[in-house]
Design an enzyme around this catalytic site. Structure first.
Site, mmCIF file in Angstrom:
data_model
loop_
_atom_site.group_PDB
_atom_site.id
_atom_site.type_symbol
_atom_site.label_atom_id
_atom_site.label_comp_id
_atom_site.label_asym_id
_atom_site.label_seq_id
_atom_site.Cartn_x
_atom_site.Cartn_y
_atom_site.Cartn_z
ATOM 1 N N TYR A 22 57.954 -57.923 66.248
ATOM 2 C CA TYR A 22 56.729 -58.477 65.680
ATOM 3 C C TYR A 22 56.878 -60.000 65.568
ATOM 4 O O TYR A 22 57.864 -60.572 66.018
ATOM 5 C CB TYR A 22 56.412 -57.793 64.355
ATOM 6 C CG TYR A 22 56.153 -56.309 64.541
ATOM 7 C CD1 TYR A 22 55.070 -55.865 65.293
ATOM 8 C CD2 TYR A 22 57.009 -55.347 63.997
ATOM 9 C CE1 TYR A 22 54.842 -54.507 65.492
ATOM 10 C CE2 TYR A 22 56.791 -53.996 64.197
ATOM 11 C CZ TYR A 22 55.711 -53.577 64.950
ATOM 12 O OH TYR A 22 55.496 -52.237 65.160
ATOM 13 N N ARG B 170 64.152 -58.083 56.823
ATOM 14 C CA ARG B 170 64.552 -57.022 57.750
ATOM 15 C C ARG B 170 64.695 -57.589 59.158
ATOM 16 O O ARG B 170 63.825 -58.321 59.632
ATOM 17 C CB ARG B 170 63.527 -55.891 57.757
ATOM 18 C CG ARG B 170 64.054 -54.616 58.446
ATOM 19 C CD ARG B 170 63.036 -53.507 58.501
ATOM 20 N NE ARG B 170 63.693 -52.206 58.385
ATOM 21 C CZ ARG B 170 63.198 -51.069 58.854
ATOM 22 N NH1 ARG B 170 62.025 -51.046 59.472
ATOM 23 N NH2 ARG B 170 63.853 -49.928 58.702
ATOM 24 N N GLY C 121 69.372 -46.238 59.179
ATOM 25 C CA GLY C 121 69.675 -45.358 60.292
ATOM 26 C C GLY C 121 71.145 -45.301 60.618
ATOM 27 O O GLY C 121 71.949 -46.119 60.178
#
Length: 310
Positions: free
Chosen positions: A180, A227, A298
């Protein structure tokens, strides 16, 4: 595994355990207007716990920042009541509510941006998709941001953070991952600029720093996270030397009093594994360079017990 259930101080947040709900785009807002729905408040209430950190799904900071029809956004007053209900639902369980703020950049479509072309640091060929009322469609052609436009987007991040604070959220997370807009500035595969926002890594992280400064100006130290996805390829993202790039990012972020640095671990693209058996990221090469709290999203594996291979 037992360490997951021990307390941790993450910036201004006193966590009673280390299991964090990662942000997940759910496409559950009420249309038109991207109004947070009662289902969203219920969803986050079900996943909140006393002293647990809940990171609310990627929330677009403006009409032009949107990428997915039905996804979260917070850029007009009509969304405030719904977002306050989400924060209240997390707090009712004793949880800590952090809103992830995002600008989709070139990963968008004119139907999502109010008719304006998606924007990016540079015009680089891109065959990605965006979610519209008609489902996933090819992204619209994007244009390069002028240097005069960038402060306006930084201000959009600040205003969205203020809206989140006014709605009762405890902090915000800057979405600098997954291809993004912030990530597009960081990585040289998408940033071909020759001005103060392009070229060497010191320039390519300038947009990240300015957005981060804007968020901290609202929430103060210890209540803002970042992030990143050093191994990600979603959104056609790439870098000539990702390890060097994100080592620099981690070292640079040491200069901020963040709540945490949130690192996406899996080597995936969407729901597909890209590099089976690839090494971990957060603890392999970022941990030595970042002194604060790291969140690894994850890649968690349970220990083997008595022949249990799960």
């Amino acid at each position: 595994m037992s360490k997951l259930f021990t307390p941790l101080k993450a910036g201004a947040f006193d966590l009673s355990h280390r299991v964090v709900l990662a942000p997940m785009t759910r496409l559950r807002t009420i249309q038109p207007g991207d109004i947070p729905s009662p289902m969203m408040a219920q969803f986050y209430s079900q996943r909140a716990s006393k002293g647990g950190l809940v990171i609310i799904e990627g929330t677009s900071i403006s009409l032009g920042a949107r990428s997915y029809y039905g996804a979260a956004s917070f850029y007009h007053e009509g969304q405030t009541t719904g977002w306050r209900a989400v924060a209240d639902a997390v707090h009712a369980k004793g949880g800590i509510a952090v809103m992830q703020l995002i600008h989709g950049g070139r990963q968008s479509h004119v139907e999502m941006t109010g008719g304006t072309d998606p924007v990016a640091p540079s015009v680089v060929p891109f065959d990605g998709v965006a979610m519209t009322l008609d489902g996933f469609v090819p992204a619209s052609p994007h244009r390069a941001l002028s240097i005069e436009e960038i402060p306006g987007i930084v201000e959009d991040f600040r205003v969205a953070a203020q809206r989140a604070k006014d709605a009762g959220f405890d902090g915000v997370e800057l979405h600098g991952a997954n291809g993004y807009l912030v990530d597009q500035f960081i990585q040289d595969g998408t940033n071909r600029r020759t001005d103060a926002y392009g070229g060497p890594i010191e320039n390519r992280v300038r947009f990240l720093r300015e957005c981060l400064d804007a968020l901290i100006s609202v929430f103060g130290p210890g209540r803002v996270g970042v992030r990143i996805s050093p191994s990600g390829e979603w959104g056609g993202i790439s870098d000539s030397d990702p390890q060097a790039t994100f080592t620099y990012v981690a070292q640079m972020l040491n200069g901020y009093d963040l709540a945490y640095l949130h690192v996406i671990e899996p080597r995936i693209k969407g729901d597909s594994t890209l590099h089976e058996g690839a090494g971990i990221v957060a603890t392999k090469y970022l941990r030595p360079h970042y002194t604060g709290v790291l969140i690894a999203a994850g890649g968690l594996r349970s220990p083997k017990r008595d022949g249990d291979r799960r």
